[in-house]
Design an enzyme around this catalytic site. Structure first.
Site, PDB file in Angstrom:
ATOM      1  N   GLU A 133       0.540  -1.117  -0.033  1.00 24.15           N
ATOM      2  CA  GLU A 133       0.036  -0.271   0.010  1.00 24.15           C
ATOM      3  C   GLU A 133       0.779   1.129   0.061  1.00 24.15           C
ATOM      4  O   GLU A 133       0.560   2.209   0.518  1.00 24.15           O
ATOM      5  CB  GLU A 133      -0.940  -0.022   1.328  1.00 24.15           C
ATOM      6  CG  GLU A 133      -1.661  -1.343   1.207  1.00 24.15           C
ATOM      7  CD  GLU A 133      -2.711  -1.335   2.429  1.00 24.15           C
ATOM      8  OE1 GLU A 133      -2.455  -0.633   3.194  1.00 24.15           O
ATOM      9  OE2 GLU A 133      -3.750  -2.068   2.356  1.00 24.15           O
ATOM     10  N   GLU A 241      -6.121 -10.775  -1.483  1.00 20.69           N
ATOM     11  CA  GLU A 241      -6.980 -10.686  -0.258  1.00 20.69           C
ATOM     12  C   GLU A 241      -8.582 -10.435  -0.735  1.00 20.69           C
ATOM     13  O   GLU A 241      -9.239  -9.875  -0.162  1.00 20.69           O
ATOM     14  CB  GLU A 241      -6.550  -9.379   0.595  1.00 20.69           C
ATOM     15  CG  GLU A 241      -5.230  -9.257   0.887  1.00 20.69           C
ATOM     16  CD  GLU A 241      -4.628  -7.927   1.615  1.00 20.69           C
ATOM     17  OE1 GLU A 241      -5.936  -7.357   2.014  1.00 20.69           O
ATOM     18  OE2 GLU A 241      -3.532  -7.714   1.663  1.00 20.69           O
TER      19      GLU A 241
HETATM   20  C1  GLA Z   1      -4.874  -4.548   4.245  1.00 17.26           C
HETATM   21  C2  GLA Z   1      -3.748  -5.364   4.668  1.00 17.26           C
HETATM   22  C3  GLA Z   1      -4.109  -6.666   5.291  1.00 17.26           C
HETATM   23  C4  GLA Z   1      -5.380  -6.383   6.080  1.00 17.26           C
HETATM   24  C5  GLA Z   1      -6.251  -5.752   5.729  1.00 17.26           C
HETATM   25  C6  GLA Z   1      -7.613  -5.920   6.396  1.00 17.26           C
HETATM   26  O1  GLA Z   1      -5.514  -4.903   3.212  1.00 17.26           O
HETATM   27  O2  GLA Z   1      -2.932  -5.667   3.560  1.00 17.26           O
HETATM   28  O3  GLA Z   1      -3.048  -7.041   5.903  1.00 17.26           O
HETATM   29  O4  GLA Z   1      -4.924  -5.904   7.450  1.00 17.26           O
HETATM   30  O5  GLA Z   1      -5.968  -4.649   5.324  1.00 17.26           O
HETATM   31  O6  GLA Z   1      -7.666  -7.056   7.145  1.00 17.26           O
END
Ligand code: GLA
EC number: 3.2.1.8
Length: 331
Positions: A133, A241
């Site tokens: 990020e 994710e």
């Molecule tokens: C971001 C992070 C993850 C997690 C999500 C929420 O996407 O990369 O590790 O913390 O937020 O679960």
């Protein structure tokens, strides 16, 4: 009645992963993992603040259990994550007098951290999220402000990948982010990655986090475009994710105690559609990870609306398959 396994169904396409805590290695979630998954991401256990809370203290316990489970059951791990603006302890950025640490000291600490983790998990980690990020999404700026960037400078991304490359052995190195399939962020991410690659940064792939929802009409076309743009840079792609919320991000409603039939149907359709895209691009997509196992617990409970439950995954609160699962098993 459900004999098909997700991991087996997709064995000629890509790995099928789930984000886990050590608690998920027991009970219903254990059964689901054994049947359907062949890749695990520690949901929190490898994050800097958890695994390395103090300079002289690592906390390897939870990851040890996940690693043992993975090896015993022929699974691999995605390592998550080295450099992130969140969940990083304050000590990393302070010197012994409590003043802001120097660039050299922060880089040295990062090197020690990456080296320790890479060496410890070399036998089981096939990919690391090296930087998480870093692209700014609220303003016009390209890069997000963070302690890493403030102290090391804009080159912190390149430096982190170079250090990781020294120790990561065969593991692939990923840049991971959310919303990076959306046009506004795709454009910025492309710029950042292209420039890094041109300067020889050892980045193997991009992680598309895929925290999506059932209402986004542009998802499939945005996703295809993004995959093509990233692939044009020669990058491998992981979906890292994946979860598909029943609420639009801005929707603050709190009146539901279970998802409506319409929501579940829409959700099944979105899972069906995005997996069709993943299959279409199987030459560049090598891993697809769900951010959780069942709706029993998900980080979307309480986020972005405190106290509200969400149902974004493939199995329901009792661990039973949802329609979405059937749709991606039968194609
Ligand atoms: C971001 C992070 C993850 C997690 C999500 C929420 O996407 O990369 O590790 O913390 O937020 O679960």
């Amino acid at each position: 009645m459900l004999n098909l396994s997700l991991a087996k169904t997709y064995k000629d396409y890509f790995k099928i992963g789930a984000a886990v805590t050590a608690k998920d290695l027991e009970g219903v979630h254990r059964d689901i993992l054994l049947k359907h998954f062949n890749s695990l991401t520690p949901e929190n256990a490898m994050k800097f603040e958890n695994i390395h809370p103090e300079e002289q203290r690592y906390n390897f316990e939870e990851v040890a259990r996940i690693k043992e489970f993975a090896i015993k059951n022929d699974m691999k791990l995605r390592g998550h994550t080295f450099v992130w603006h969140n969940q990083t302890p304050g000590w990393v950025f302070l010197d012994k007098n409590g003043e802001e640490a120097s660039k050299e000291l922060v880089i040295e600490r990062l090197r020690e951290h990456i080296k320790t983790l890479c060496e410890r998990y070399k036998d089981v980690v096939y990919a690391w999220d090296v930087v998480n990020e870093a692209v700014e999404d609220k303003t016009e700026k390209l890069l997000r402000e963070s302690n890493w960037r403030k102290i090391i400078g804009d080159d912190y991304i390149k430096i982190a990948f170079e250090i990781a490359r020294e120790y990561a052995g065969d593991a692939k190195l990923f840049y991971n982010d959310y919303n990076n399939e959306m046009p506004y962020k795709l454009e910025k991410t492309y710029k950042v990655l292209k420039e890094l690659l041109e300067r020889g940064t050892p980045i193997d792939g991009i992680g598309i986090q895929a925290h999506w929802n059932i209402w986004d009409k542009n998802l499939v076309s945005n996703l295809k475009k993004a995959i093509e743009v990233y692939a044009s840079l020669g990058l491998e792609i992981h979906i890292t994710e994946l979860d598909i919320s029943v609420f639009e991000f801005e929707d603050k409603r709190t009146d539901l105690f279970e998802p409506t039939p319409e929501m579940l149907e829409l959700q099944a359709k979105v899972y069906e559609d995005v997996f069709a895209v993943f299959r279409e691009y199987k030459d560049v997509i090598t891993s697809v990870t769900l951010w959780g196992i069942s709706d029993r617990h998900t980080w979307k409970d309480n986020f972005p609306v405190k106290g509200r439950k969400d149902w974004p995954l493939l199995f329901d609160v009792n661990g039973k398959p949802k329609e979405a699962l059937y749709r991606i098993l039968r194609f």
